[in-house]
Motif scaffolding. Structure first.
Motif, PDB file in Angstrom:
ATOM      1  N   CYS A   8       0.833  -1.200   0.000  1.00  0.00           N
ATOM      2  CA  CYS A   8       0.000   0.000   0.000  1.00  0.00           C
ATOM      3  C   CYS A   8       0.871   1.254   0.000  1.00  0.00           C
ATOM      4  N   GLN A  22      -4.889  -4.092  -3.970  1.00  0.00           N
ATOM      5  CA  GLN A  22      -3.533  -4.636  -4.114  1.00  0.00           C
ATOM      6  C   GLN A  22      -3.103  -5.356  -2.832  1.00  0.00           C
ATOM      7  N   ILE A  38      -8.399   3.478  -1.586  1.00  0.00           N
ATOM      8  CA  ILE A  38      -9.112   3.643  -2.861  1.00  0.00           C
ATOM      9  C   ILE A  38      -9.687   2.315  -3.355  1.00  0.00           C
TER      10      ILE A  38
HETATM   11 FE1  SF4 Z   1      -4.048   0.388   0.167  1.00  0.00          FE
HETATM   12 FE2  SF4 Z   1      -5.327  -0.349  -2.086  1.00  0.00          FE
HETATM   13 FE3  SF4 Z   1      -5.331  -1.938   0.085  1.00  0.00          FE
HETATM   14 FE4  SF4 Z   1      -6.746   0.368   0.074  1.00  0.00          FE
HETATM   15  S1  SF4 Z   1      -7.096  -1.432  -1.204  1.00  0.00           S
HETATM   16  S2  SF4 Z   1      -5.462  -0.424   1.714  1.00  0.00           S
HETATM   17  S3  SF4 Z   1      -5.376   1.679  -1.127  1.00  0.00           S
HETATM   18  S4  SF4 Z   1      -3.525  -1.362  -1.152  1.00  0.00           S
END
Ligand code: SF4
Ligand code: HC1
Length: 604
Positions: A186, A228, A224
């Motif tokens: 992240c 990931q 967002i």
């Molecule tokens: Fe970070 Fe994307 Fe996981 Fe949200 S979904 S915590 S932005 S890696």
């Protein structure tokens, strides 16, 4: 190259590899939880422990293979009694950390619906290395007293600990093993810094989630929803919010016509779940599979990718031709990117293309056009998509994508590729044995341009092909536009467009986006059209894709390009069904009806 000895056998390996990669390369598949090839060594899980000694030395020393370099004459043991003991204690520590009885039961062999958790696979591997029964380990670690305390813990804090506030991904803090992969991903890959420093003090009286020391719910952070983190989490703590059960209930009641559309990159990766060659393109098998899973109509989101290009290409020409319009124009099909703009870069909003994403155009066409065509009330349709993305789950919930008259959502539910994999496993379908089938029509035909959407630069290339054709009435020379291909995080190109030099950029991955936008608002930021995808590499690297221990994105991208070249039609404007849709219903791209059904607005 260096010469090393593993378990008495001699090997030559590249000196650039760490010891874990070196062992794996020559066939010793050592389990590791915190290490991922794309993220590098962390050294917290201690599962990749090995014995190491230098030439001439008499004593072996214990070392984490991921954090150890290889050197000439290195002598390694991967399975000595000391290594086994150490590994056993590492696994025991992880299990203690998780403090979650249900996961312990899963590790002990009771697989539940999340049968694809890599932790289970790894622990199993670790255990076969130990040659001890799974049950012995859990018996050793958890006695009655610990068990009842765990019950108490889970009872008291489960609401707090399973954070579903994000609506796309969930974080089950009780399953966290402090590997720090999510923090790494992240922050370092996505530049979002949602997870803060790890606190291991999750205990009965502490309501502090271990992944976020500020105690915020995900919905309160800058997340967002790119997912990931869920792609790299090895313990099942971060996953997509599972919608398979909801879908199964809808299917069982048989009250609705259940329609599905599959995304450009989903057909590339599904095969990986079933251990087919990574990157295998299984379009026909996917169509077959989705029918077997019980969908009543099986369509292709690539059809609406072609439609998106007709709209977006026309919008671009409008913006270029109108001296009062706003440039640069940014693509709008990636919901992670839209979330980022709305949360962090609001002054980009007027620059976003007003085109809905192909997922949302799909739902709109199904409920507003197809329903009439087959004479069925849209409320009796349940529209599903299969996406490589977690943020799509949240995109479909946007108020803008609800019909203001009927109150119906255009898309009702979105499954990630991983969720489809679980449905297939549950049904016992033998994916590799499936023959190819065709999609249903009219939303089943697509062009090469739509297939390109799967990878970074694909939307740009598809848009250039059609904008060129719309402007000049002839095909873009040689069709292929190499300048925007490949996996570089930020790509730039200049296109001669009837004397006007169009400045193009293609960016993928959160961190690259932040970097690219550093000059936003200054005179050096002078682009005309920009494609942005939140996940590294675009949808082929999407947060809803199967987890992989390979550097998988380049493999998937190669497959996209190969398939695209073989397709009969390669430009969106050549899609005969898209043409017919305009003739029958929409009339013209960017026209009144198209604006109503295929375009959208953004907050605030
Ligand atoms: Fe970070 Fe994307 Fe996981 Fe949200 S979904 S915590 S932005 S890696
Ligand atoms: Fe994508 Fe798209 S390409 S956003 O990456 O525009 O998710 O595959 O389906 O909607 O078509 C994702 C992929 C996808 C949309 C299309």
């Amino acid at each position: 190259e260096v010469k090393i000895i593993i378990n008495g056998e001699k090997f030559r390996v590249s000196s650039k590899l760490n010891l874990l990669e070196a062992c794996r390369k020559v066939g010793f598949d050592i389990a590791a939880l915190c290490y991922h090839p794309a993220l590098g060594p962390v050294g917290t899980c201690k599962c990749c422990v090995v014995d190491v000694k230098s030439e001439g030395s008499t004593n072996y020393k214990r070392a984490c293979a991921c954090a150890t370099e290889v050197w000439n004459g290195m002598d390694i043991r991967t399975d000595s009694p000391q290594v086994r003991e150490q590994l056993m204690s590492a696994i025991a520590d992880l299990r203690k950390k998780q403090k979650n009885r249900s996961l312990i039961m899963k590790i002990a062999g009771n697989y539940d619906k999340r049968g694809d958790l890599s932790l289970e696979r790894y622990i199993k591997k670790g255990e076969s290395r130990l040659q001890s029964s799974k049950y012995q380990i859990s018996e050793k670690v958890f006695d009655d007293e610990t068990d009842s305390m765990l019950d108490l813990l889970i009872d008291r804090v489960s609401n707090r600990f399973i954070d579903q506030t994000n609506l796309a991904i969930q974080v089950d803090h009780t399953k966290c093993i402090d590997c720090t992969r999510c923090v790494n991903v992240c922050s370092n890959l996505q530049g979002m810094n949602v997870y803060s420093t790890i606190s291991t003090s999750v205990y009965v009286d502490s309501l502090m989630p271990s992944l976020n020391t500020k105690g915020e719910f995900l919905s309160e952070t800058m997340c967002i929803s790119c997912g990931q983190c869920s792609l790299y989490c090895p313990s099942g703590a971060i996953t997509e919010i599972d919608h398979t059960e909801k879908l199964e209930v809808i299917m069982k009641t048989k009250k609705k016509l259940v329609i599905v559309g599959i995304a450009p990159s989903s057909r590339l990766s599904l095969a990986e779940i079933f251990k087919l060659t990574p990157g295998s393109l299984t379009t026909g098998q996917c169509a077959h599979l989705l029918r077997l899973l019980g969908f009543n109509r099986v369509f292709d989101v690539q059809f609406t990718a072609d439609l998106t290009i007709m709209e977006e290409g026309t919008e671009l020409l409008h913006r270029i031709n109108d001296p009062n319009s706003i440039l640069p124009m940014f693509t709008s099909c990636c919901p992670g990117w839209i979330n980022l703009v709305e949360k962090q870069y609001q002054n980009i909003i007027p620059h976003l293309s007003s085109c809905r994403s192909p997922q949302q155009m799909f739902g709109s066409i199904i409920k507003n056009y197809y329903a009439k065509k087959i004479n069925i009330d849209p409320k009796d349709i349940f529209c599903v998509t299969v996406m490589p993305c977690t943020a799509k789950k949240k995109e479909l919930l946007r108020e803008q994508f609800r019909n203001p008259e009927t109150g119906l959502r255009d898309v009702d539910l979105c499954l990630t590729v991983r969720e489809v994999g679980r449905m297939v496993a549950k049904r016992g379908i033998e994916f590799s044995e499936l023959e190819d089938r065709e999609f249903d029509n009219p939303l089943g035909f697509s062009t090469g341009a739509a297939q390109l959407f799967a990878g970074s630069g694909g939307v740009m290339e598809a848009a250039v092909r059609s904008a060129y054709w719309l402007k000049f009435g002839e095909d873009f020379p040689a069709l292929q536009y190499n300048a925007v291909r490949g996996l570089k995080g930020i790509k730039e190109a200049v296109l001669d467009f009837d004397g006007r030099q169009l400045r193009l950029a293609v960016v993928s991955g959160g961190k690259n986006i932040h970097k690219f936008l550093e000059t936003w608002g200054t005179s050096s930021f002078n682009y005309d059209f920009i494609e942005i995808m939140a996940c590294p590499g675009g949808c082929i690297g999407g947060g809803g894709q199967p987890r992989s221990n390979l550097d998988i994105v380049p493999i998937r991208l190669k497959s996209v390009y190969q398939r695209e070249q073989k397709m009969t039609s390669r430009s969106s404007h050549d899609n005969p069904y898209v043409k017919k849709l305009y003739q029958d219903w929409l009339k013209k791209p960017y026209g009144e009806k198209a604006m109503m059904y295929l375009h959208t607005t953004y907050a605030p």
